[in-house]
Design an enzyme around this catalytic site. Structure first.
Site, PDB file in Angstrom:
ATOM      1  N   LYS A 274       4.558  32.507  34.552  1.00  0.00           N
ATOM      2  CA  LYS A 274       5.817  32.381  35.289  1.00  0.00           C
ATOM      3  C   LYS A 274       5.600  31.459  36.481  1.00  0.00           C
ATOM      4  CE  LYS A 274       7.822  36.868  34.081  1.00  0.00           C
ATOM      5  NZ  LYS A 274       9.000  36.363  33.356  1.00  0.00           N
ATOM      6  N   ARG A 349       9.142  42.563  23.875  1.00  0.00           N
ATOM      7  CA  ARG A 349       9.546  42.859  22.498  1.00  0.00           C
ATOM      8  C   ARG A 349       8.342  43.186  21.623  1.00  0.00           C
ATOM      9  NH1 ARG A 349      12.511  37.189  22.257  1.00  0.00           N
ATOM     10  NH2 ARG A 349      12.946  37.968  24.358  1.00  0.00           N
TER      11      ARG A 349
END
Ligand code: BES
Ligand code: ZN
Ligand code: ZN
Length: 496
Positions: A274, A349
């Site tokens: 990030k 996920r």
């Protein structure tokens, strides 16, 4: 702010809290509770607007030390959710006056509403209790020697209406679940590691009669929990799956509801790291699991359903090292589905996929709900007003919609479609974890997860990236974690 709120039995309280609707005089029921007449006088003052959350004070001279009149807004479109906002104002005002006890007599004004308004005093009491409990949350345990310690204070509340009082007790209980979720969320990532969360879960289970087991180390491999292994392997804080189980007093006569929570103790993005400040706040990437943790507390202590509930907290830290999983890796899941990693920042996920496979395979679930801070895209789509909800089972979805109304933790339906599933196909494996297009990010997440749920099992996916925290004080909340999902899940389980 006081540190705790408890419901006391009868006795005189420091403060009497009455309520008033916008543009209305104090009603006859409320007047009866304040024989001094000071409240009625105050309710006629110019500042007694009845605006939602406004407070006017009166000093009776005998009996109670003070009377508060809290505004409930427009009478014609009353909604119990307003009582959480009103509770926030009441709590702040009580705390300012250093009151130790308050008689919450808001029910008096409510019982004057027309029958058509269908106010349920129990539900109203619960909303008020939730608000008072939520308002009393703080997180000061990490303040050090440079901070002057605050006095620890307690508030005792009274209420003479049986229904409203029962609701207050329920609401205070539910707020505990919400506050547990908030405290976990707030705990920094150097403390709240997967192993630490597991030890907290064991403590909570011991206190509330839940069963707690932890799958970790070699057992992750035997159980083929691939997502946890891959996402967690770069961190020195090793991944685990925490399993909490509630069994009703009557025993396991029904299939369980299974809750799966994304519990990323820190999301650096991994090798797809990030950038540009996007990492800040990612200690809160565990908030799906925190909501499930808090909900299990409420389920064991308040809801006590006659159906089993199983919680799976998928805990890992998404970090970087020479051992990190990488973009281009292909991994195989418990159900045989192969996944090409295209972005290590779409890690949630992957760990949820393990939980969904496990749930379908080992738990014989009546329904599955997963909850996660899954995508920044859901923040773009819905802001902090609704969480995104994917559920194609009409009955389960109706329950979730009702639970959202009751808790004011609102969910809005977003779509599944074969085209979105197609979007997730990979040129080398079955599917990829993030499509090479920016289109429909939150929906891609849901489409990915659908590959890990067996057909025919009612399933809901809830994306709370927009609702799990707030940057401003609002209603009973202060800026910080909201514990979103703990009460939504509790209300869902109660209705199931
Ligand atoms: N934990 C983030 C999502 C998130 C974003 C939570 C903002 C809370 C606030 C998640 O793991 C993530 O990084 N998602 C990516 C997905 C993308 C790589 C497909 C995102 O949203 O950009
Ligand atoms: Zn991520
Ligand atoms: Zn994440």
């Amino acid at each position: 702010m006081f540190d705790s709120v408890t419901l006391a039995s009868r006795g005189t309280a420091n403060v009497l809290v009455l309520a008033q609707f916008k543009g209305e005089k104090l009603d006859a029921n409320s007047k009866k509770l304040d024989p001094s007449g000071a409240g009625a006088d105050a309710s006629g003052r110019a500042e007694a607007t009845g605006e939602l959350g406004s407070i006017v004070q009166a000093f009776p001279g005998n009996g109670h030390e003070r009377v508060f009149i809290v505004g409930l807004g427009n009478k014609d479109c009353f909604d119990p959710a307003r009582l959480r906002t009103a509770a926030g104002s009441i709590a702040r005002a009580l705390s300012k006056t250093k009151a130790a006890s308050a008689d919450i007599a808001v029910h008096a004004a409510l019982s004057k509403l027309p029958k058509s308004a269908k106010v349920d005093l129990h539900a109203c009491g619960s909303a008020m209790g939730e608000g008072l409990g939520i308002a009393s949350w703080n997180y000061d345990i990490l303040r050090g020697s440079a901070t002057t310690p605050k006095d620890r204070t307690k508030l005792a509340i009274h209420c003479n209406d049986a229904k409203f009082r029962g609701g207050l007790a329920r609401g205070l209980g539910l707020s505990e679940g919400t506050n547990i979720a908030r405290t976990l969320s707030q705990t920094p990532p150097n403390i709240a590691t997967p192993a630490w969360i597991a030890s907290e879960a064991k403590k909570m289970a011991r206190k509330t009669g839940l069963k707690c087991t932890v799958v970790q180390g070699k057992a992750l491999e035997t159980e083929k929990l691939t997502g946890l292994i891959e996402v967690g392997k770069a961190s020195e804080h090793k991944p685990c799956m925490i399993r909490l189980e509630y069994t009703p007093a009557r025993g396991k006569t029904k299939d369980p509801i299974v809750l799966v929570g994304k519990t990323m103790t820190y999301d650096s993005g991994g090798l797809s790291i990030k950038v540009g400040g996007g990492m800040r706040g990612m200690k809160r990437d565990k908030d799906g699991g925190c909501a499930v943790f808090g909900a299990m507390h409420s389920i064991a202590t308040v809801i006590k359903p006659n159906r089993p509930v199983v919680a799976l907290l998928m805990c890992a830290e998404n970090s970087i090292s020479d051992e990190a999983y990488r973009p281009d890796d292909v991994i195989e899941f418990r159900n045989g589905v192969t996944v090409e990693i295209t972005n290590t920042d779409a890690e949630g996920r992957l760990v949820l996929a393990d939980g969904l496979c496990w749930a379908c395979d080992k738990e014989s679930p009546a329904a599955i709900l997963d909850i996660a801070t899954l995508t920044g895209g859901v923040v773009v789509a819905l802001g902090s007003t609704y969480a995104g909800m994917w559920c194609d089972d009409d009955d389960f979805r109706a329950i979730l919609d009702d639970a959202g109304d009751a808790s004011d933790e609102r969910v809005w339906r977003l779509p599944h479609h074969a085209e979105y599933r197609q979007l997730m196909r990979s040129p080398v494996a079955d599917i990829l974890n993030s499509a090479p297009v920016r289109a429909a990010h939150p929906v891609q997440g849901a489409a990915f997860l659908s590959y890990f749920v067996e057909d025919g099992i009612p399933w809901a996916h809830v994306d709370i990236a927009g609702t799990h925290s707030t940057d401003k004080d609002s209603g009973p909340f202060i800026s910080g974690p909201t514990g979103f999902g703990a009460r939504l899940i509790s209300e869902m389980v109660e209705r199931f």
